[in-house]
Motif scaffolding. Structure first.
Motif, short mmCIF file in Angstrom:
data_model
loop_
_atom_site.label_atom_id
_atom_site.label_comp_id
_atom_site.label_asym_id
_atom_site.label_seq_id
_atom_site.Cartn_x
_atom_site.Cartn_y
_atom_site.Cartn_z
N VAL A 20 0.98 -1.20 -0.04
CA VAL A 20 0.02 0.14 -0.21
C VAL A 20 0.84 1.17 0.08
CG1 VAL A 20 -1.74 1.33 1.48
CG2 VAL A 20 -2.00 -0.86 1.28
N LEU A 21 0.78 2.01 -1.01
CA LEU A 21 1.33 3.36 -1.02
C LEU A 21 0.53 4.57 -0.38
CD1 LEU A 21 3.85 4.96 -2.13
CD2 LEU A 21 2.54 5.20 -4.43
N HIS A 22 1.25 5.47 0.43
CA HIS A 22 0.60 6.43 0.99
C HIS A 22 1.08 7.53 0.32
CE1 HIS A 22 0.23 9.90 3.91
NE2 HIS A 22 -0.95 9.09 4.19
N THR A 23 0.36 8.45 -0.65
CA THR A 23 0.74 9.60 -1.31
C THR A 23 0.94 10.82 -0.66
OG1 THR A 23 -1.50 9.88 -2.13
CG2 THR A 23 -0.17 8.22 -3.27
N GLU A 24 0.74 10.90 0.69
CA GLU A 24 0.60 12.29 1.11
C GLU A 24 1.60 12.35 2.26
OE1 GLU A 24 -3.27 13.03 2.88
OE2 GLU A 24 -4.34 13.19 0.97
N ASN A 31 4.56 -2.95 3.21
CA ASN A 31 4.27 -4.23 2.85
C ASN A 31 3.47 -4.90 3.99
OD1 ASN A 31 4.32 -6.87 2.05
ND2 ASN A 31 6.48 -7.01 1.57
N LEU A 32 2.11 -5.13 3.68
CA LEU A 32 1.33 -5.55 4.82
C LEU A 32 1.59 -6.86 5.34
CD1 LEU A 32 -2.12 -4.01 3.76
CD2 LEU A 32 -0.41 -3.13 5.48
N LYS A 33 2.51 -7.63 4.27
CA LYS A 33 2.51 -9.02 4.62
C LYS A 33 3.55 -8.91 5.85
CE LYS A 33 5.29 -12.95 2.81
NZ LYS A 33 6.30 -13.34 1.91
N ASP A 34 4.65 -8.16 5.84
CA ASP A 34 5.48 -8.21 7.06
C ASP A 34 5.45 -6.78 7.87
OD1 ASP A 34 7.05 -6.77 5.25
OD2 ASP A 34 8.66 -8.38 4.92
N ASP A 35 4.74 -5.82 7.48
CA ASP A 35 4.74 -4.43 8.02
C ASP A 35 6.31 -3.85 7.74
OD1 ASP A 35 2.15 -4.60 8.89
OD2 ASP A 35 2.71 -5.21 10.85
N SER A 36 6.95 -4.05 6.77
CA SER A 36 8.08 -3.31 6.46
C SER A 36 7.71 -2.21 5.97
CB SER A 36 9.13 -4.25 5.66
OG SER A 36 8.45 -4.62 4.50
N ILE A 37 8.45 -0.85 6.05
CA ILE A 37 8.04 0.47 5.38
C ILE A 37 9.19 1.00 4.72
CG2 ILE A 37 7.22 2.68 6.13
CD1 ILE A 37 5.82 1.46 8.39
N GLU A 54 1.59 9.80 14.93
CA GLU A 54 0.88 9.85 13.37
C GLU A 54 1.18 8.68 12.57
OE1 GLU A 54 1.07 12.77 9.54
OE2 GLU A 54 2.30 13.57 11.31
N LEU A 55 2.39 8.21 12.57
CA LEU A 55 2.84 7.12 11.71
C LEU A 55 2.08 5.77 12.20
CD1 LEU A 55 6.59 7.56 11.21
CD2 LEU A 55 4.73 8.58 9.68
N ALA A 56 1.92 5.61 13.32
CA ALA A 56 1.13 4.41 13.88
C ALA A 56 -0.18 4.53 13.14
CB ALA A 56 1.16 4.17 15.47
N ASP A 57 -0.90 5.61 13.53
CA ASP A 57 -2.09 5.83 12.84
C ASP A 57 -2.61 5.81 11.16
OD1 ASP A 57 -4.97 6.72 13.11
OD2 ASP A 57 -4.56 8.46 12.12
N LEU A 58 -1.22 6.21 10.69
CA LEU A 58 -1.38 6.08 9.18
C LEU A 58 -1.21 4.52 8.61
CD1 LEU A 58 0.82 8.92 8.10
CD2 LEU A 58 -1.45 8.54 7.53
N MET A 59 -0.28 4.04 9.35
CA MET A 59 -0.15 2.58 9.03
C MET A 59 -1.38 1.61 9.63
SD MET A 59 3.82 1.79 10.15
CE MET A 59 4.10 2.59 11.48
N GLY A 63 -3.79 -0.36 6.45
CA GLY A 63 -4.29 -1.82 6.48
C GLY A 63 -5.77 -1.83 6.30
N GLU A 64 -6.63 -0.68 7.07
CA GLU A 64 -8.06 -0.60 6.91
C GLU A 64 -8.34 -0.22 5.29
OE1 GLU A 64 -9.12 2.61 9.51
OE2 GLU A 64 -8.44 1.53 11.14
N PHE A 65 -7.59 0.49 4.65
CA PHE A 65 -7.85 0.86 3.25
C PHE A 65 -7.68 -0.44 2.47
CE2 PHE A 65 -5.65 1.33 -0.85
CZ PHE A 65 -6.52 2.02 -1.50
N TYR A 66 -6.69 -1.38 2.96
CA TYR A 66 -6.45 -2.80 1.93
C TYR A 66 -7.86 -3.40 2.21
CZ TYR A 66 -5.10 -7.32 0.94
OH TYR A 66 -5.10 -8.33 0.13
#
Length: 74
Positions: A20-24, A31-37, A54-59, A63-66
């Motif tokens: 999942v790519l965050h554009t803002e 990578n939601l498979k292993d939570d690597s960023i 903020e980053l924990a919220d964005l992550m 996941g919710e988006f996916y």
């Protein structure tokens, strides 16, 4: 052009991975498979407490988006 806040990403070299790519700001690829960023921003100089929250919220939102996208495909 208005970019969506999140985009699904795919790569045939990594067929088992879910990206999942965050554009803002702060832009990242998770990578939601292993939570690597992979970060596309330099976050040095930011308040660590603010950034961590903020980053924990964005992550979580990535996941919710996916999950929402997958429900729409069912």
């Amino acid at each position: 052009m208005d970019l969506p806040k999140f985009l699904l990403a795919d790569n045939s070299n990594h067929p088992e991975d879910i990206f999942v790519l965050h554009t803002e700001y702060p832009r990242f690829l998770i990578n939601l498979k292993d939570d690597s960023i992979e970060w596309f921003e330099d976050l040095t100089g930011e308040k660590e407490e603010d950034v961590t929250t903020e980053l924990a919220d964005l992550m979580d939102k990535a996941g919710e988006f996916y999950d929402d996208e997958m429900k729409g495909l069912e």
